[in-house]
Scaffold this active site. Structure first.
Site, PDB file in Angstrom:
ATOM      1  N   HIS A   1      51.246  52.279  41.929  1.00 13.48           N
ATOM      2  CA  HIS A   1      50.134  51.677  42.653  1.00 13.48           C
ATOM      3  C   HIS A   1      49.666  52.668  43.713  1.00 13.48           C
ATOM      4  O   HIS A   1      50.454  53.489  44.195  1.00 13.48           O
ATOM      5  CB  HIS A   1      50.570  50.381  43.333  1.00 13.48           C
ATOM      6  CG  HIS A   1      50.732  49.235  42.384  1.00 13.48           C
ATOM      7  ND1 HIS A   1      50.631  47.925  42.766  1.00 13.48           N
ATOM      8  CD2 HIS A   1      50.991  49.203  41.055  1.00 13.48           C
ATOM      9  CE1 HIS A   1      50.818  47.130  41.730  1.00 13.48           C
ATOM     10  NE2 HIS A   1      51.051  47.896  40.675  1.00 13.48           N
TER      11      HIS A   1
ATOM     12  N   ARG B   1      45.516  43.613  31.158  1.00 12.42           N
ATOM     13  CA  ARG B   1      46.616  42.696  31.450  1.00 12.42           C
ATOM     14  C   ARG B   1      47.025  42.772  32.915  1.00 12.42           C
ATOM     15  O   ARG B   1      46.747  41.884  33.704  1.00 12.42           O
ATOM     16  CB  ARG B   1      47.824  43.010  30.542  1.00 12.42           C
ATOM     17  CG  ARG B   1      48.874  41.878  30.482  1.00 12.42           C
ATOM     18  CD  ARG B   1      49.778  41.775  31.694  1.00 12.42           C
ATOM     19  NE  ARG B   1      50.541  42.970  31.982  1.00 12.42           N
ATOM     20  CZ  ARG B   1      51.328  43.104  33.045  1.00 12.42           C
ATOM     21  NH1 ARG B   1      51.445  42.109  33.919  1.00 12.42           N
ATOM     22  NH2 ARG B   1      51.984  44.230  33.272  1.00 12.42           N
ATOM     23  N   ASP B   2      47.635  43.847  33.316  1.00  9.48           N
ATOM     24  CA  ASP B   2      48.139  43.956  34.681  1.00  9.48           C
ATOM     25  C   ASP B   2      47.006  43.915  35.697  1.00  9.48           C
ATOM     26  O   ASP B   2      47.180  43.380  36.802  1.00  9.48           O
ATOM     27  CB  ASP B   2      48.945  45.243  34.833  1.00  9.48           C
ATOM     28  CG  ASP B   2      49.636  45.343  36.178  1.00  9.48           C
ATOM     29  OD1 ASP B   2      50.326  44.382  36.557  1.00  9.48           O
ATOM     30  OD2 ASP B   2      49.473  46.368  36.851  1.00  9.48           O
TER      31      ASP B   2
ATOM     32  N   HIS C   1      54.796  53.789  36.453  1.00 10.41           N
ATOM     33  CA  HIS C   1      53.661  52.924  36.785  1.00 10.41           C
ATOM     34  C   HIS C   1      53.515  52.915  38.306  1.00 10.41           C
ATOM     35  O   HIS C   1      54.377  52.364  39.008  1.00 10.41           O
ATOM     36  CB  HIS C   1      53.928  51.512  36.259  1.00 10.41           C
ATOM     37  CG  HIS C   1      52.914  50.496  36.642  1.00 10.41           C
ATOM     38  ND1 HIS C   1      52.100  49.861  35.716  1.00 10.41           N
ATOM     39  CD2 HIS C   1      52.565  49.961  37.846  1.00 10.41           C
ATOM     40  CE1 HIS C   1      51.318  49.000  36.334  1.00 10.41           C
ATOM     41  NE2 HIS C   1      51.584  49.040  37.640  1.00 10.41           N
TER      42      HIS C   1
ATOM     43  N   CYS D   1      49.994  43.030  42.128  1.00  9.55           N
ATOM     44  CA  CYS D   1      51.079  42.148  41.706  1.00  9.55           C
ATOM     45  C   CYS D   1      50.906  40.797  42.378  1.00  9.55           C
ATOM     46  O   CYS D   1      50.905  40.721  43.610  1.00  9.55           O
ATOM     47  CB  CYS D   1      52.446  42.738  42.064  1.00  9.55           C
ATOM     48  SG  CYS D   1      53.832  41.618  41.708  1.00  9.55           S
TER      49      CYS D   1
END
Length: 303
Positions: free
Chosen positions: A207, A14-15, A205, A238
């Site tokens: 990055h 998904r992400d 979460h 994102c």
């Protein structure tokens, strides 16, 4: 605080994929099925968003209908609003995530609403999910900084958490949406929120945009955090945050934790093969160092 086991939620399907050029539905299904076979305990499978907003997720219903669901895996879906939550519960999801940005500017860029307006919807989303036997996790995006506003005060993140928990959210997560997190900022945020909610499950979460993701994980482990997101191969970023590529690669996280003696239950060798598969699907080199070099135990043959 000593941690002996970490739960990883794989977010690549998904992400990760929502930031890539669209790939065929069949490849998405193959990716989820392959990830399920690595003994990951949690997978974020799809998001139920409007196809005009995220065209990469337009086939969510078709993907989910064809996935071979492993009873040992907890699958979740992202849903931005009432319509999305309804689609998720109708599809049979028991774990649903909604996102609210701590940054008002980022929230408006993301869903054209203020943070306060998004928070006003949480109670309704929780009621809908709970009424259908599902849980709601509120993900607080831009928890460690915003590309438009800069630093986000931990007190602002705590305010979002207070609102979400008061309205019935079952869990909270903190998103390093643009890779602005550092160990110092992880400490400041956890100092601001964790003591107030010792029994609320919390997930982080990160990055790896600026190379701090694993350092941030180590800091969170010292606070007893045992749940983290990661994306196979380091897929994704994102779409509403320029330059925010580079989710923490799942195989890099697993590799580090296993070397520390912290169990994840994940088959690292199988995971690396899935990362190689994902790289083929997106048609570009993924940023994972463990994918490139293999685990540290890999030896070079003597010739």
């Amino acid at each position: 605080m000593s941690v002996d086991h970490v739960s990883i939620r794989e977010v690549g399907p998904r992400d990760g994929l929502q930031s890539e050029d669209p790939i065929p539905t069949a490849d998405k299904i193959r990716l989820i099925d392959a990830l399920s076979a690595t003994c990951l305990s949690r997978i974020e499978a799809v998001s139920f968003v409007h196809p005009k907003a995220i065209p990469q997720m337009a086939d969510a219903d078709e993907v989910w209908a064809s996935v071979r669901r492993d009873p040992e895996v907890r699958y979740s879906a992202l849903a931005p609003n009432v319509r999305g939550v309804r689609r998720a519960v109708d599809a049979g999801f028991e774990e649903i995530e909604v996102v609210v940005s701590a940054s008002d500017t980022h929230n408006r860029k993301n869903i054209n609403r203020s943070t306060d307006e998004s928070l006003e919807d949480v109670a309704e989303l929780v009621e809908l999910a709970h009424g259908n036997g599902a849980s709601i996790e509120v993900i607080v995006a831009t928890s460690f900084g915003c590309p438009y506003e800069g630093d986000i005060a931990p007190s602002r993140v705590a305010w979002v958490v207070d609102r979400a928990i008061a309205d019935g959210a079952d869990r909270v997560a903190f998103g390093d949406t643009t890779g602005m997190g550092t160990p110092r900022r992880v400490r400041e945020l956890l100092d601001a929120v964790k003591p107030n909610y010792p029994d609320v499950p919390m997930l982080l979460h990160f990055h790896n945009t600026r190379g701090t993701a694993l350092a941030n994980v180590l800091t969170a482990l010292d606070y007893g955090v045992t749940e983290f997101d990661a994306s196979v191969g380091g897929l994704g970023g994102c779409p509403y945050a320029p330059g925010a590529s580079g989710n923490l690669a799942t195989e890099e996280l697993v590799h580090m934790l296993h070397d520390m003696g912290i169990a994840t239950g994940v088959d690292l060798d199988a995971l690396i093969e899935v990362a190689r598969m994902a790289e083929g699907f997106v048609g570009r080199e993924l940023p994972s160092g463990v994918l490139r070099a293999g685990p540290r135990t890999k030896l070079t043959p003597i010739t």
